[in-house]
Design a protein around this motif. Sequence first.
Motif, PDB file in Angstrom:
ATOM      1  N   HIS A  86     -19.202  41.001  -1.476  1.00  0.00           N
ATOM      2  CA  HIS A  86     -19.748  39.667  -1.731  1.00  0.00           C
ATOM      3  C   HIS A  86     -21.156  39.560  -1.133  1.00  0.00           C
ATOM      4  N   PHE A  87     -21.896  38.598  -1.663  1.00  0.00           N
ATOM      5  CA  PHE A  87     -23.204  38.234  -1.124  1.00  0.00           C
ATOM      6  C   PHE A  87     -23.145  36.799  -0.619  1.00  0.00           C
ATOM      7  N   LEU A  88     -23.901  36.530   0.439  1.00  0.00           N
ATOM      8  CA  LEU A  88     -24.168  35.162   0.861  1.00  0.00           C
ATOM      9  C   LEU A  88     -25.618  34.863   0.502  1.00  0.00           C
ATOM     10  N   VAL A  89     -25.823  33.855  -0.315  1.00  0.00           N
ATOM     11  CA  VAL A  89     -27.168  33.403  -0.667  1.00  0.00           C
ATOM     12  C   VAL A  89     -27.377  32.088   0.061  1.00  0.00           C
ATOM     13  N   GLN A  90     -28.248  32.094   1.059  1.00  0.00           N
ATOM     14  CA  GLN A  90     -28.385  30.950   1.955  1.00  0.00           C
ATOM     15  C   GLN A  90     -29.745  30.270   1.815  1.00  0.00           C
ATOM     16  N   LEU A  91     -29.703  28.948   1.744  1.00  0.00           N
ATOM     17  CA  LEU A  91     -30.903  28.119   1.799  1.00  0.00           C
ATOM     18  C   LEU A  91     -30.851  27.347   3.106  1.00  0.00           C
ATOM     19  N   PHE A  92     -31.845  27.557   3.969  1.00  0.00           N
ATOM     20  CA  PHE A  92     -31.858  26.857   5.252  1.00  0.00           C
ATOM     21  C   PHE A  92     -32.469  25.471   5.074  1.00  0.00           C
ATOM     22  N   LEU A  93     -31.663  24.459   5.375  1.00  0.00           N
ATOM     23  CA  LEU A  93     -32.098  23.074   5.262  1.00  0.00           C
ATOM     24  C   LEU A  93     -32.747  22.597   6.564  1.00  0.00           C
ATOM     25  N   LYS A  94     -32.221  23.099   7.683  1.00  0.00           N
ATOM     26  CA  LYS A  94     -32.777  22.797   9.004  1.00  0.00           C
ATOM     27  C   LYS A  94     -32.653  24.049   9.863  1.00  0.00           C
ATOM     28  N   GLY A  95     -33.586  24.205  10.801  1.00  0.00           N
ATOM     29  CA  GLY A  95     -33.515  25.340  11.709  1.00  0.00           C
ATOM     30  C   GLY A  95     -33.720  26.660  10.992  1.00  0.00           C
ATOM     31  N   GLY A  96     -33.249  27.736  11.627  1.00  0.00           N
ATOM     32  CA  GLY A  96     -33.443  29.072  11.062  1.00  0.00           C
ATOM     33  C   GLY A  96     -32.976  30.121  12.045  1.00  0.00           C
ATOM     34  N   GLY A  97     -33.853  31.110  12.323  1.00  0.00           N
ATOM     35  CA  GLY A  97     -33.481  32.149  13.255  1.00  0.00           C
ATOM     36  C   GLY A  97     -34.311  33.399  13.061  1.00  0.00           C
ATOM     37  N   VAL A  98     -33.899  34.466  13.731  1.00  0.00           N
ATOM     38  CA  VAL A  98     -34.601  35.751  13.673  1.00  0.00           C
ATOM     39  C   VAL A  98     -33.574  36.838  13.405  1.00  0.00           C
ATOM     40  N   THR A  99     -33.824  37.664  12.378  1.00  0.00           N
ATOM     41  CA  THR A  99     -32.920  38.767  12.061  1.00  0.00           C
ATOM     42  C   THR A  99     -33.246  39.970  12.937  1.00  0.00           C
ATOM     43  N   ALA A 100     -32.386  40.994  12.869  1.00  0.00           N
ATOM     44  CA  ALA A 100     -32.595  42.208  13.658  1.00  0.00           C
ATOM     45  C   ALA A 100     -33.883  42.918  13.257  1.00  0.00           C
ATOM     46  N   ASP A 101     -34.352  42.696  12.029  1.00  0.00           N
ATOM     47  CA  ASP A 101     -35.609  43.294  11.557  1.00  0.00           C
ATOM     48  C   ASP A 101     -36.804  42.385  11.819  1.00  0.00           C
ATOM     49  N   ASN A 102     -36.594  41.377  12.687  1.00  0.00           N
ATOM     50  CA  ASN A 102     -37.652  40.442  13.081  1.00  0.00           C
ATOM     51  C   ASN A 102     -38.158  39.594  11.921  1.00  0.00           C
ATOM     52  N   GLU A 103     -37.276  39.324  10.953  1.00  0.00           N
ATOM     53  CA  GLU A 103     -37.587  38.365   9.907  1.00  0.00           C
ATOM     54  C   GLU A 103     -37.329  36.975  10.473  1.00  0.00           C
ATOM     55  N   ARG A 104     -38.374  36.145  10.518  1.00  0.00           N
ATOM     56  CA  ARG A 104     -38.249  34.810  11.097  1.00  0.00           C
ATOM     57  C   ARG A 104     -38.001  33.795   9.980  1.00  0.00           C
ATOM     58  N   ILE A 105     -36.821  33.205  10.005  1.00  0.00           N
ATOM     59  CA  ILE A 105     -36.394  32.272   8.977  1.00  0.00           C
ATOM     60  C   ILE A 105     -36.604  30.846   9.470  1.00  0.00           C
ATOM     61  N   VAL A 106     -37.204  30.003   8.626  1.00  0.00           N
ATOM     62  CA  VAL A 106     -37.401  28.586   8.966  1.00  0.00           C
ATOM     63  C   VAL A 106     -36.851  27.737   7.822  1.00  0.00           C
ATOM     64  N   ALA A 107     -36.779  26.426   8.075  1.00  0.00           N
ATOM     65  CA  ALA A 107     -36.252  25.506   7.071  1.00  0.00           C
ATOM     66  C   ALA A 107     -37.024  25.644   5.759  1.00  0.00           C
ATOM     67  N   GLY A 108     -36.271  25.719   4.665  1.00  0.00           N
ATOM     68  CA  GLY A 108     -36.870  25.890   3.348  1.00  0.00           C
ATOM     69  C   GLY A 108     -36.792  27.312   2.842  1.00  0.00           C
ATOM     70  N   ASP A 109     -36.674  28.275   3.770  1.00  0.00           N
ATOM     71  CA  ASP A 109     -36.564  29.679   3.372  1.00  0.00           C
ATOM     72  C   ASP A 109     -35.156  29.981   2.880  1.00  0.00           C
ATOM     73  N   MET A 110     -35.050  31.073   2.116  1.00  0.00           N
ATOM     74  CA  MET A 110     -33.750  31.574   1.686  1.00  0.00           C
ATOM     75  C   MET A 110     -33.514  32.948   2.300  1.00  0.00           C
ATOM     76  N   LEU A 111     -32.238  33.307   2.438  1.00  0.00           N
ATOM     77  CA  LEU A 111     -31.852  34.590   3.026  1.00  0.00           C
ATOM     78  C   LEU A 111     -30.677  35.139   2.234  1.00  0.00           C
ATOM     79  N   ILE A 112     -30.756  36.434   1.883  1.00  0.00           N
ATOM     80  CA  ILE A 112     -29.664  37.115   1.205  1.00  0.00           C
ATOM     81  C   ILE A 112     -28.935  37.988   2.216  1.00  0.00           C
ATOM     82  N   ILE A 113     -27.608  37.858   2.288  1.00  0.00           N
ATOM     83  CA  ILE A 113     -26.803  38.717   3.155  1.00  0.00           C
ATOM     84  C   ILE A 113     -25.789  39.443   2.279  1.00  0.00           C
ATOM     85  N   ASP A 114     -25.929  40.766   2.228  1.00  0.00           N
ATOM     86  CA  ASP A 114     -24.980  41.623   1.527  1.00  0.00           C
ATOM     87  C   ASP A 114     -23.893  41.986   2.539  1.00  0.00           C
TER      88      ASP A 114
END
Length: 215
Positions: A86-114
Motif C-alpha cells: 500500500h501507499f500513503l498519500v499525505q497532504l499536510f494541513l498543519k505542521g510537518g516534519g523532517v524525514t530521514a533524508d532531511n526532506e523538510r515537510i511543511v503545511a501544504g506539502d504532500m508526502l508519498i510513503i511506500d
Amino acid sequence: MATMTPVPVSNFDTSDIDQRHRFDAWQENIGVFFDLSMPDERKQPTDVQARIDVCNLGETVFGVTRAQSQRFTRGSTRVARDDMDHFLVQLFLKGGGVTADNERIVAGDMLIIDLDQPHDMLNTDFENLTLVLPWNLRPQISDRLSALHGRKLSSKNPMVSFIGNSFSNLWQSISGMTTSQADSAMQGTLDLMQGCLLRKGLFPDEYDAPASAAL
C-alpha cells in the motif's frame, strides 16, 4: 439502483481514554503502519494527544490524523514482515516534519510513503489528510508513487497544490455523500492524480529521472 447508504466515518480520540493508557491505545491504532516513539526517546510516552477521523471506502481508506510531535518509523525488518503493498498519500494541513533524508515537510506539502520501503520521519505537531491506496488498485501509477517514496512534493508547485485541493474538497464533502457517491468521487480524484503523475513537468527534473527509469 444506487445505494443510499451514507458514508460511515469512524473516530478515535485519545481524549476519550484514561491518560495512563492513551499512548498504548494510540500506538495500537497507528501501529498498523508505524512504530512510534516520542521526540526525546529518553522520556517515556505519557499523555499523548491524537485523533483520527477516517472513512473506509472499500478499496481505499481516507481520513484526517491529528497528533503531537512524534517519530514514525518502519524499519527494514518490519517492512519484510508486514508485506504491505500500500501507499500513503499525505497532504499536510498543519505542521510537518523532517524525514530521514532531511526532506523538510511543511503545511501544504504532500508526502508519498511506500509501505514496502523503510521510512523514518520526525513529525512536529501536525494534522494531515491521508489516502491509503493499494498498489494493485492503480498499477498505472504505483511505480511512479514508489519512486517518489519519502520525497517532498512542495505546495509551491501549482500542480501539487491542485492535487492537494482536490483531496481537501473531497474530504470536506464526503460526510454528506452516499457510499456510491463517495466511491465515484474517489475514483475521479484518483483519475486526476493519475493524469497528473503520468505527465512530465509535475515534479523537478531530479524527480522525473528516477521515476521515468522505474516506469
